[in-house]
Design a protein around this motif. Sequence first.
Motif, PDB file in Angstrom:
ATOM      1  N   MET A   1     -26.222 -44.120  11.835  1.00  8.09           N
ATOM      2  CA  MET A   1     -26.415 -43.523  10.512  1.00  8.09           C
ATOM      3  C   MET A   1     -25.087 -42.935  10.031  1.00  8.09           C
ATOM      4  N   PRO A   2     -24.608 -43.342   8.853  1.00  2.00           N
ATOM      5  CA  PRO A   2     -23.369 -42.762   8.337  1.00  2.00           C
ATOM      6  C   PRO A   2     -23.579 -41.344   7.845  1.00  2.00           C
ATOM      7  N   ILE A   3     -22.534 -40.545   7.985  1.00  3.66           N
ATOM      8  CA  ILE A   3     -22.526 -39.168   7.482  1.00  3.66           C
ATOM      9  C   ILE A   3     -21.557 -39.089   6.323  1.00  3.66           C
ATOM     10  N   LEU A   4     -22.010 -38.571   5.189  1.00  4.52           N
ATOM     11  CA  LEU A   4     -21.140 -38.305   4.044  1.00  4.52           C
ATOM     12  C   LEU A   4     -20.899 -36.807   3.996  1.00  4.52           C
ATOM     13  N   ALA A   5     -19.631 -36.426   3.967  1.00  4.28           N
ATOM     14  CA  ALA A   5     -19.288 -35.007   3.972  1.00  4.28           C
ATOM     15  C   ALA A   5     -18.024 -34.793   3.169  1.00  4.28           C
ATOM     16  N   GLY A   6     -17.774 -33.554   2.816  1.00  2.00           N
ATOM     17  CA  GLY A   6     -16.549 -33.209   2.108  1.00  2.00           C
ATOM     18  C   GLY A   6     -16.731 -33.184   0.601  1.00  2.00           C
ATOM     19  N   GLY A   7     -17.034 -32.032   0.050  1.00  2.85           N
ATOM     20  CA  GLY A   7     -17.116 -31.874  -1.403  1.00  2.85           C
ATOM     21  C   GLY A   7     -18.324 -32.501  -2.057  1.00  2.85           C
ATOM     22  N   LYS A   8     -19.366 -32.773  -1.318  1.00  2.00           N
ATOM     23  CA  LYS A   8     -20.552 -33.412  -1.885  1.00  2.00           C
ATOM     24  C   LYS A   8     -21.387 -32.377  -2.652  1.00  2.00           C
ATOM     25  N   ILE A   9     -21.955 -32.844  -3.783  1.00  2.18           N
ATOM     26  CA  ILE A   9     -22.690 -31.960  -4.693  1.00  2.18           C
ATOM     27  C   ILE A   9     -24.025 -32.596  -5.055  1.00  2.18           C
TER      28      ILE A   9
ATOM     29  N   ARG B   1     -19.777 -46.373  16.933  1.00  5.02           N
ATOM     30  CA  ARG B   1     -21.146 -46.888  17.049  1.00  5.02           C
ATOM     31  C   ARG B   1     -21.365 -47.548  18.407  1.00  5.02           C
ATOM     32  N   LEU B   2     -20.466 -48.438  18.804  1.00  4.38           N
ATOM     33  CA  LEU B   2     -20.616 -49.136  20.070  1.00  4.38           C
ATOM     34  C   LEU B   2     -20.572 -48.172  21.248  1.00  4.38           C
ATOM     35  N   SER B   3     -19.841 -47.069  21.090  1.00  6.59           N
ATOM     36  CA  SER B   3     -19.719 -46.111  22.186  1.00  6.59           C
ATOM     37  C   SER B   3     -20.985 -45.292  22.387  1.00  6.59           C
ATOM     38  N   GLY B   4     -21.917 -45.361  21.424  1.00  6.60           N
ATOM     39  CA  GLY B   4     -23.182 -44.654  21.589  1.00  6.60           C
ATOM     40  C   GLY B   4     -23.454 -43.561  20.592  1.00  6.60           C
ATOM     41  N   ALA B   5     -22.657 -43.457  19.533  1.00  6.48           N
ATOM     42  CA  ALA B   5     -22.892 -42.425  18.519  1.00  6.48           C
ATOM     43  C   ALA B   5     -24.053 -42.828  17.614  1.00  6.48           C
ATOM     44  N   ASP B   6     -24.982 -41.906  17.409  1.00  7.39           N
ATOM     45  CA  ASP B   6     -26.091 -42.148  16.479  1.00  7.39           C
ATOM     46  C   ASP B   6     -25.684 -41.821  15.050  1.00  7.39           C
TER      47      ASP B   6
ATOM     48  N   GLY C   1     -24.762 -49.306  22.556  1.00  3.91           N
ATOM     49  CA  GLY C   1     -24.614 -48.597  21.295  1.00  3.91           C
ATOM     50  C   GLY C   1     -25.494 -47.361  21.221  1.00  3.91           C
ATOM     51  N   PRO C   2     -25.932 -46.983  20.017  1.00  2.00           N
ATOM     52  CA  PRO C   2     -26.699 -45.744  19.847  1.00  2.00           C
ATOM     53  C   PRO C   2     -28.007 -45.746  20.636  1.00  2.00           C
ATOM     54  N   ARG C   3     -28.328 -44.633  21.208  1.00  2.00           N
ATOM     55  CA  ARG C   3     -29.598 -44.490  21.924  1.00  2.00           C
ATOM     56  C   ARG C   3     -30.764 -44.411  20.940  1.00  2.00           C
TER      57      ARG C   3
END
Length: 424
Positions: A365-373, A326-331, A161-163
């Motif tokens: 770590m999740p990323i929240l994106a798109g129209g966030k204020i 996640r399992l593929s190694g994305a942080d 998973g993630p390094r």
Amino acid sequence: MYKYRAMSSNGQLDADPAMFWWRAGLDPERYVWATYVVETSHDPERVATMLAQEQSAVSPNIPHTGRPVDADAFAARVVSVESLPDAPPSGIEHYALTPHESAPSQETRWARVEIAYPFPGSPASLTHVWTIIGAEVHRFGFVRALQIEDFRIPSSAAIRGPRFGVRGLRDVAGVFGRPLLCRSARPAVGATDDEMAEMAELVLLAGFDAVKDDELTLARGADAAARRARTVAKAVRNAEDQTGERKLYVANAIGSRSQTLAIANAAVANGADALLVSSALQGLEVCGELADEFGVPILCHNTWSDVLSRHPRFGVSDAALASLHRLSGADLVMAPGPFATQTAPSEAPFLDAVRGPVEGVRSAMPILAGGKIPEGVAQYLEAVGSPDFMLIVATAVDTHPEGMAVGAREFRDAVEAVRLPAPR
């Protein structure tokens, strides 16, 4: 168990259907488990058996070729079939190829099907696992729509998973107890390296933690990647010197395999702190391979991933896709577009996929994106349940009536005002 005369989808060969059902004495740890939600015009138990057959032995007995292969040890096994409440049809046309025993009825049926596939053994490849559970399931003639809802791999797979994971990312960024703030490059195309650097430094000085290339900010070769990284990284280091805070630059490394390696090497060698990739375009293993090669955090972008998950009844669930990344190694893993909005479905499956307990695997770590204020930060925190996420914003900062610096500062003030203690 539902019994019937089994036949492969081309109508040529027989198989004992009992071979494709779970039985006492089998070791669960020797299997990869997948859960599907299926729309079909056939009997769901029959469809489940066909899925297991077509995704494993396919044709266990081939006449006139001498001794037949003993496929029992390699057969996928139906574990359960759960009928689901009626729902409107998905709108996807029925594929013309159907099992030859009978034509499909006009009735639409929904079912949740769990199938166990023999684990290919270590060292495990997620590409192999993904092929085993999903190779052609979306085109089989006996299903109208199918979604891979969930999957599990045995602990013996030893997937790393993630390094870095959440804790490692916080150490790299030097940010604790609040969400990370990142601006995506705008304009995504057309800006010079100097213009990108100028805007990056402006938001970093105003309180942002990171800047990233857009997925469309492609480098035309290693030399271009080196020039951009050198220019933007200089602005990032200047912001560090002036604020006393660590700042990060995430460089786009999307390309063919040879391009990816050359671009990533050039970017990291010239100051990039992390890399942005697209597993849907570059292969499932790209995250882990680049993490091993360059030793920096990896952001798995959703480029071309939404085509797999956008339809609620066809493709792959957001949670399964997040787990795969996640399992593929994305942080860092992109959350679904409607995450933390009033129209969003339950966020629990996605969150469990990126941070739920998996033996030997760090949380991403999740990323929240798109129209966030800025006004939504409290809502985002409530949806995630902790400050362990990254906000990627651009428009709300870039279009602020008082300028980008004020827009960036408002986000920083918002996350500081609602700071929560990091979970233990």
